[in-house]
Design an enzyme around this catalytic site. Sequence first.
Site, short mmCIF file in Angstrom:
data_model
loop_
_atom_site.label_atom_id
_atom_site.label_comp_id
_atom_site.label_asym_id
_atom_site.label_seq_id
_atom_site.Cartn_x
_atom_site.Cartn_y
_atom_site.Cartn_z
N ARG A 1 0.82 -1.23 0.00
CA ARG A 1 0.00 0.00 0.00
C ARG A 1 0.85 1.28 0.00
O ARG A 1 0.42 2.32 0.50
CB ARG A 1 -0.95 0.05 1.19
CG ARG A 1 -2.11 -0.90 1.09
CD ARG A 1 -3.01 -0.54 -0.10
NE ARG A 1 -4.20 -1.35 -0.11
CZ ARG A 1 -4.27 -2.59 -0.61
NH1 ARG A 1 -3.22 -3.14 -1.17
NH2 ARG A 1 -5.41 -3.25 -0.58
N SER B 1 -11.16 0.16 2.17
CA SER B 1 -10.61 -0.18 3.49
C SER B 1 -10.17 1.11 4.17
O SER B 1 -9.43 1.89 3.59
CB SER B 1 -9.39 -1.08 3.35
OG SER B 1 -9.73 -2.29 2.73
N GLU C 1 -5.86 4.19 5.86
CA GLU C 1 -5.41 3.88 4.50
C GLU C 1 -5.73 5.03 3.53
O GLU C 1 -4.91 5.33 2.67
CB GLU C 1 -6.06 2.56 4.08
CG GLU C 1 -5.30 1.80 3.00
CD GLU C 1 -5.74 2.22 1.62
OE1 GLU C 1 -4.92 2.20 0.71
OE2 GLU C 1 -6.92 2.58 1.46
N1 EPU Z 1 -12.44 -10.15 8.20
C1 EPU Z 1 -13.13 -9.90 9.34
N2 EPU Z 1 -14.24 -9.14 9.29
C2 EPU Z 1 -14.69 -8.57 8.15
C3 EPU Z 1 -13.98 -8.81 6.97
C4 EPU Z 1 -12.84 -9.60 7.00
O1 EPU Z 1 -12.77 -10.38 10.39
O2 EPU Z 1 -15.69 -7.83 8.18
C5 EPU Z 1 -11.20 -10.92 8.28
C6 EPU Z 1 -11.36 -12.33 7.84
O3 EPU Z 1 -10.63 -13.14 8.71
C7 EPU Z 1 -10.72 -12.35 6.48
C8 EPU Z 1 -9.66 -11.30 6.58
O4 EPU Z 1 -10.20 -10.34 7.47
O5 EPU Z 1 -10.20 -13.60 6.20
C9 EPU Z 1 -9.31 -10.64 5.27
O6 EPU Z 1 -10.47 -10.06 4.73
P1 EPU Z 1 -10.54 -9.60 3.22
O7 EPU Z 1 -10.21 -10.71 2.32
O8 EPU Z 1 -11.83 -8.92 3.00
O9 EPU Z 1 -9.32 -8.58 3.10
P2 EPU Z 1 -9.01 -7.25 3.90
O10 EPU Z 1 -7.70 -7.44 4.59
O11 EPU Z 1 -10.14 -6.80 4.72
C10 EPU Z 1 -7.67 -6.34 1.86
C11 EPU Z 1 -7.45 -5.02 1.19
C12 EPU Z 1 -8.61 -4.70 0.27
C13 EPU Z 1 -8.77 -5.81 -0.75
C14 EPU Z 1 -8.96 -7.14 -0.01
C15 EPU Z 1 -9.02 -8.32 -0.93
C16 EPU Z 1 -6.12 -3.65 2.67
C17 EPU Z 1 -6.10 -2.51 3.63
N3 EPU Z 1 -7.31 -3.98 2.19
O12 EPU Z 1 -8.81 -6.21 2.70
O13 EPU Z 1 -8.31 -3.50 -0.41
O14 EPU Z 1 -9.85 -5.56 -1.63
O15 EPU Z 1 -7.86 -7.34 0.88
O16 EPU Z 1 -7.75 -8.65 -1.37
O17 EPU Z 1 -5.06 -4.21 2.36
C18 EPU Z 1 -8.48 -1.13 -0.01
O18 EPU Z 1 -7.28 -1.13 0.21
O19 EPU Z 1 -9.18 -0.07 0.02
C19 EPU Z 1 -9.15 -2.39 -0.29
C20 EPU Z 1 -10.46 -2.48 -0.44
#
Ligand code: EPU
Length: 350
Positions: A166, A243, A344
């Site tokens: 990021r 995010s 972010e």
């Molecule tokens: N999870 C929760 N609660 C939730 C959602 C997720 O506990 O409401 C936990 C779950 O354990 C899940 C883990 O978080 O396995 C990861 O969730 P997710 O796959 O949705 O990924 P994220 O870490 O929440 C990141 C990026 C997103 C990107 C997704 C998919 C960052 C800050 N965010 O989100 O990017 O779309 O992975 O790869 O790295 C952004 O940066 O704006 C963004 C949307």
Amino acid sequence: MLLQENIPLAPLTTLRLGGPARFFVEAKSISDVQEAVAFAQARKLAVFILGGGSNLVVADNGWPGLVLKVAISGIEEHPENAQGETLFDVGAGEYWDRFVAHAVRAQCAGVECLSGIPGSVGGTPVQNVGAYGQEVSETIESVQVFDLKDGQVRDLCSEACGFTYRSSIFNTSERGRFVILRVSYRLTRGGEPRLDYADLKRHFEGRETRPNLAETRAAVRHIRARKGMLIVEGDPDCQSAGSFFKNPVLSEQQHEDLAGRAAAKGLTLPSYPALEKSRKVSAAWLVEKSGFARGYGFGNVGISSKHALAIVNRGGATAAEVLALKGEIQQRVEELWEVRLEPEPVMVGF
Ligand code: EPU
């Protein structure tokens, strides 16, 4: 170049809040950019570069200087090289997902997992946009920039951009120095889709044949929609900046401590290997396990009912209200988990 005054910025962002731009220019060409910058420099106005507005929180007082919206368009495809790679030169103002759709249609692999991300092409190198197992740093060949320091247009190769999770020179060491004009992506025609991410694997579970690029794109859009991370007109969970916090990157020791704190509460901490000797832990999980359930909030701001990491404007919110909720979350997470969540999105005019 058309110079406008007192232009509301809220409609130009996905969070849909914040005040106006004192001066505003939509630059359709490099010469528009040069002219706008000359105007700002002559009047000693601070310049803010606006792309697709999908990762911003604009202050309620707006921006007192010049907002320069880069609207340079065009997707130019170069002939394939000997390694079977094709270069695409894309104007910074192109809508990112239009380029992804174009690449997938052309059977070119490398950005399919980044389907459905809102915002502009020019924004992608800034925070090294990533999702579902891909990051733009893996395919960016070079970035054409206008250097505000010396007025030169130049190409920065991928190494010069300093990409990490990021992050790049554009949002750290050289923040505010460059206007991104064009981005060059190196894609592989006939390449296989990247199917590393758990959610994607689950989506295709039980399938006999390997999904193609178009199916992978559709799957990513489907998963994003379920999490409120696809802009759908009329869905209140979409009025967000994606995010709101980065996933903390911890050393093995810090990670062990945190996992221990979770275990003491009978919980399992979700985490993923990050760079060498470090681990990325789920910010969404930390938020939820600190008492902020999906759908949390009252009044104008809250947490998305589909994803704990997104702060949403439920209608009529102010930037101050968003920052208050952000502060409340940071404080609670720090109290309970001894981890500081870093925002972010880019903060404009604070
Ligand atoms: N999870 C929760 N609660 C939730 C959602 C997720 O506990 O409401 C936990 C779950 O354990 C899940 C883990 O978080 O396995 C990861 O969730 P997710 O796959 O949705 O990924 P994220 O870490 O929440 C990141 C990026 C997103 C990107 C997704 C998919 C960052 C800050 N965010 O989100 O990017 O779309 O992975 O790869 O790295 C952004 O940066 O704006 C963004 C949307």
